[in-house]
Design a protein around this motif. Sequence first.
Motif, PDB file in Angstrom:
ATOM      1  N   ARG A  96      18.557  -9.726  -4.078  1.00 46.02           N
ATOM      2  CA  ARG A  96      18.262  -9.127  -5.264  1.00 46.02           C
ATOM      3  C   ARG A  96      19.100  -8.358  -5.936  1.00 46.02           C
ATOM      4  N   MET A  97      19.870  -7.640  -4.893  1.00 46.78           N
ATOM      5  CA  MET A  97      21.071  -6.780  -5.322  1.00 46.78           C
ATOM      6  C   MET A  97      22.093  -7.378  -6.166  1.00 46.78           C
ATOM      7  N   TRP A  98      22.554  -8.598  -5.676  1.00 49.56           N
ATOM      8  CA  TRP A  98      23.735  -9.541  -6.240  1.00 49.56           C
ATOM      9  C   TRP A  98      23.103 -10.383  -7.159  1.00 49.56           C
ATOM     10  N   HIS A 100      11.775  -0.688 -10.111  1.00 47.24           N
ATOM     11  CA  HIS A 100      12.081  -0.866  -8.583  1.00 47.24           C
ATOM     12  C   HIS A 100      10.864  -0.710  -8.015  1.00 47.24           C
ATOM     13  N   LEU A 101       9.683   0.088  -8.152  1.00 44.51           N
ATOM     14  CA  LEU A 101       8.739   0.437  -7.527  1.00 44.51           C
ATOM     15  C   LEU A 101       7.828  -0.814  -7.706  1.00 44.51           C
ATOM     16  N   TYR A 102       7.685  -1.646  -8.953  1.00 46.21           N
ATOM     17  CA  TYR A 102       6.763  -2.711  -9.335  1.00 46.21           C
ATOM     18  C   TYR A 102       7.432  -3.801  -8.404  1.00 46.21           C
ATOM     19  N   LEU A 158       1.022  -1.187   0.003  1.00 46.64           N
ATOM     20  CA  LEU A 158      -0.040  -0.171  -0.131  1.00 46.64           C
ATOM     21  C   LEU A 158       1.054   1.271  -0.229  1.00 46.64           C
ATOM     22  N   ILE A 159       1.826   1.279   0.798  1.00 48.61           N
ATOM     23  CA  ILE A 159       2.869   2.349   0.938  1.00 48.61           C
ATOM     24  C   ILE A 159       3.529   2.598  -0.445  1.00 48.61           C
ATOM     25  N   VAL A 160       4.021   1.505  -1.124  1.00 48.51           N
ATOM     26  CA  VAL A 160       4.686   1.571  -2.347  1.00 48.51           C
ATOM     27  C   VAL A 160       3.673   2.074  -3.415  1.00 48.51           C
ATOM     28  N   THR A 215      26.065   1.930   1.207  1.00 50.07           N
ATOM     29  CA  THR A 215      24.899   1.125   1.446  1.00 50.07           C
ATOM     30  C   THR A 215      25.155  -0.063   0.143  1.00 50.07           C
ATOM     31  N   LEU A 216      25.171   0.382  -0.952  1.00 51.12           N
ATOM     32  CA  LEU A 216      25.220  -0.520  -2.151  1.00 51.12           C
ATOM     33  C   LEU A 216      26.204  -1.805  -1.921  1.00 51.12           C
ATOM     34  N   VAL A 217      27.426  -1.121  -1.407  1.00 51.94           N
ATOM     35  CA  VAL A 217      28.446  -2.072  -1.358  1.00 51.94           C
ATOM     36  C   VAL A 217      28.138  -3.086  -0.201  1.00 51.94           C
ATOM     37  N   ILE A 251      23.026   3.142 -11.131  1.00 51.26           N
ATOM     38  CA  ILE A 251      22.776   4.155 -12.027  1.00 51.26           C
ATOM     39  C   ILE A 251      21.530   5.035 -11.552  1.00 51.26           C
ATOM     40  N   MET A 252      20.587   4.342 -11.135  1.00 53.95           N
ATOM     41  CA  MET A 252      19.407   4.767 -10.373  1.00 53.95           C
ATOM     42  C   MET A 252      19.642   6.036  -9.285  1.00 53.95           C
ATOM     43  N   LEU A 253      20.667   5.513  -8.386  1.00 50.47           N
ATOM     44  CA  LEU A 253      21.238   6.270  -6.999  1.00 50.47           C
ATOM     45  C   LEU A 253      21.810   7.517  -7.729  1.00 50.47           C
ATOM     46  N   PHE A 254      22.490   7.581  -8.926  1.00 51.34           N
ATOM     47  CA  PHE A 254      23.145   8.831  -9.092  1.00 51.34           C
ATOM     48  C   PHE A 254      21.945   9.591  -9.790  1.00 51.34           C
ATOM     49  N   ALA A 255      20.958   9.091 -10.694  1.00 49.72           N
ATOM     50  CA  ALA A 255      19.944   9.776 -11.128  1.00 49.72           C
ATOM     51  C   ALA A 255      19.118  10.457 -10.162  1.00 49.72           C
ATOM     52  N   VAL A 256      18.625   9.753  -9.184  1.00 54.26           N
ATOM     53  CA  VAL A 256      17.637  10.092  -8.187  1.00 54.26           C
ATOM     54  C   VAL A 256      18.262  11.275  -7.479  1.00 54.26           C
ATOM     55  N   GLU A 257      19.596  11.054  -6.855  1.00 51.49           N
ATOM     56  CA  GLU A 257      20.426  12.268  -5.972  1.00 51.49           C
ATOM     57  C   GLU A 257      20.591  13.504  -6.730  1.00 51.49           C
TER      58      GLU A 257
HETATM   59  C1  HEM Z   1       7.788   3.114  -1.226  1.00 53.42           C
HETATM   60  C2  HEM Z   1       8.471   2.789  -2.123  1.00 53.42           C
HETATM   61  C3  HEM Z   1       9.971   2.225  -2.002  1.00 53.42           C
HETATM   62  C4  HEM Z   1      10.307   1.127  -1.194  1.00 53.42           C
HETATM   63  C5  HEM Z   1       9.571   0.300  -0.060  1.00 53.42           C
HETATM   64  C6  HEM Z   1      11.651   1.126  -1.521  1.00 53.42           C
HETATM   65  C7  HEM Z   1      12.519   0.124  -0.970  1.00 53.42           C
HETATM   66  C8  HEM Z   1      13.790  -0.092  -1.384  1.00 53.42           C
HETATM   67  C9  HEM Z   1      14.461  -1.224  -0.870  1.00 53.42           C
HETATM   68  C10 HEM Z   1      14.300  -2.146   0.421  1.00 53.42           C
HETATM   69  C11 HEM Z   1      16.229  -1.339  -1.239  1.00 53.42           C
HETATM   70  C12 HEM Z   1      17.186  -1.888  -1.049  1.00 53.42           C
HETATM   71  C13 HEM Z   1      17.294  -2.952  -2.168  1.00 53.42           C
HETATM   72  C14 HEM Z   1      16.176  -4.053  -2.290  1.00 53.42           C
HETATM   73  O1  HEM Z   1      15.407  -4.538  -1.624  1.00 53.42           O
HETATM   74  O2  HEM Z   1      16.037  -4.028  -3.695  1.00 53.42           O
HETATM   75  C15 HEM Z   1      15.893   0.091  -2.095  1.00 53.42           C
HETATM   76  C16 HEM Z   1      16.938   0.575  -2.745  1.00 53.42           C
HETATM   77  C17 HEM Z   1      16.974   1.670  -3.425  1.00 53.42           C
HETATM   78  N1  HEM Z   1      16.004   2.382  -4.037  1.00 53.42           N
HETATM   79 FE1  HEM Z   1      13.927   2.046  -3.125  1.00 53.42          FE
HETATM   80  N2  HEM Z   1      11.925   2.021  -2.622  1.00 53.42           N
HETATM   81  C18 HEM Z   1      11.008   2.723  -2.851  1.00 53.42           C
HETATM   82  C19 HEM Z   1      11.174   3.805  -3.845  1.00 53.42           C
HETATM   83  C20 HEM Z   1      12.214   4.168  -4.457  1.00 53.42           C
HETATM   84  C21 HEM Z   1      12.035   5.307  -5.206  1.00 53.42           C
HETATM   85  C22 HEM Z   1      10.936   6.141  -5.524  1.00 53.42           C
HETATM   86  C23 HEM Z   1      13.293   5.445  -5.720  1.00 53.42           C
HETATM   87  C24 HEM Z   1      13.860   6.561  -6.916  1.00 53.42           C
HETATM   88  C25 HEM Z   1      13.404   7.034  -7.589  1.00 53.42           C
HETATM   89  C26 HEM Z   1      14.197   4.442  -5.163  1.00 53.42           C
HETATM   90  C27 HEM Z   1      15.683   4.488  -5.153  1.00 53.42           C
HETATM   91  C28 HEM Z   1      16.406   3.394  -4.664  1.00 53.42           C
HETATM   92  C29 HEM Z   1      17.677   3.343  -4.990  1.00 53.42           C
HETATM   93  C30 HEM Z   1      18.616   4.130  -5.787  1.00 53.42           C
HETATM   94  C31 HEM Z   1      18.174   2.279  -4.308  1.00 53.42           C
HETATM   95  C32 HEM Z   1      19.561   1.540  -3.983  1.00 53.42           C
HETATM   96  C33 HEM Z   1      20.048   2.377  -2.697  1.00 53.42           C
HETATM   97  C34 HEM Z   1      21.537   2.456  -2.371  1.00 53.42           C
HETATM   98  O3  HEM Z   1      22.203   1.598  -3.158  1.00 53.42           O
HETATM   99  O4  HEM Z   1      21.832   3.059  -1.593  1.00 53.42           O
HETATM  100  N3  HEM Z   1      13.422   3.793  -4.400  1.00 53.42           N
HETATM  101  N4  HEM Z   1      14.637   0.547  -1.947  1.00 53.42           N
END
Ligand code: HEM
Length: 257
Positions: A162-164, A143-145, A81-83, A227-229, A174-180
Amino acid sequence: MNTVFHVTDRSVPLSAKARSRWPARLDLLQSGTGLALGLFMWGHMFFVATILLGKDAMWAVARFFEGYFFFGRSLYWLVSLIVAIVFALFITHAALALRKFPASYRQYRTYRDHMAGMKHEDTTLWYWQVVTGFALFFMASVHLYIMMTRPERIGPFGSADRMWSDLMWPLYLIMLFAVEFHGGIGLYRLALKWGWFERGDPDATRRKLRAFKWAITAFFLVLGVATLVAYVKIGIEHAPFYGQPYEPAWVTGGHQP
Ligand code: HEM
């Protein structure tokens, strides 16, 4: 003879007047959804980074959002629901941003030439906000899906797998750099647009805000890469046990791989 138009002119049909308010309303909605997403992202980065404090800390954060500590069991639909709410904000924000994208190659070239001629940092920043925003359309949707449909896999081992093992780390990097970059520029432009911190000399305010923006972006990039590492390291170690969820020692009473 010069014609003077008054905003309050009663000869203008009401529907035309009402319509003329829409661009401002849509702009406000775009700012509002952007602000909500930007603030959410700051929280998100800290929650995800709890892995740096240890697996137990990240496990507790993940269970917290599932209501585990309130209901005694995990309600995964709460996370979905939050997502879904964040996803709706994201889609609204992206749809409104489409209005500002160059509509043709000619418009794009005109903007690039203008940018090259001006050499003004804020004009260049706007360009990068459009480019990173465009990239986020695709990456954040993936990611959101996944977060929405597989909430039970969020945890120290699930996320690391999931990461590895699921090879998500290149997308995350790439998403990290784009979003920041996108979020940092967006919040900076919002502060300027609505004059939140304006005191005295506007140029001095702009310079201070710009320095603050770069500091915030650098901070979240360092935190994000660390965090990623951390997840990748756990993912490599846990690869032979792929799919096995993490249980803290105080739950299992013993050691887990
Ligand atoms: C409620 C929505 C969201 C939830 C619950 C969520 C949750 C998570 C979780 C649990 C991870 C750790 C990796 C994994 O489990 O796959 C992660 C990583 C990440 N998420 Fe989200 N996320 C959400 C929304 C977003 C959005 C909107 C963005 C960017 C537009 C985003 C960008 C990222 C990035 C860049 C990472 C990698 C972080 C890092 O390496 O430090 N996430 N997210």
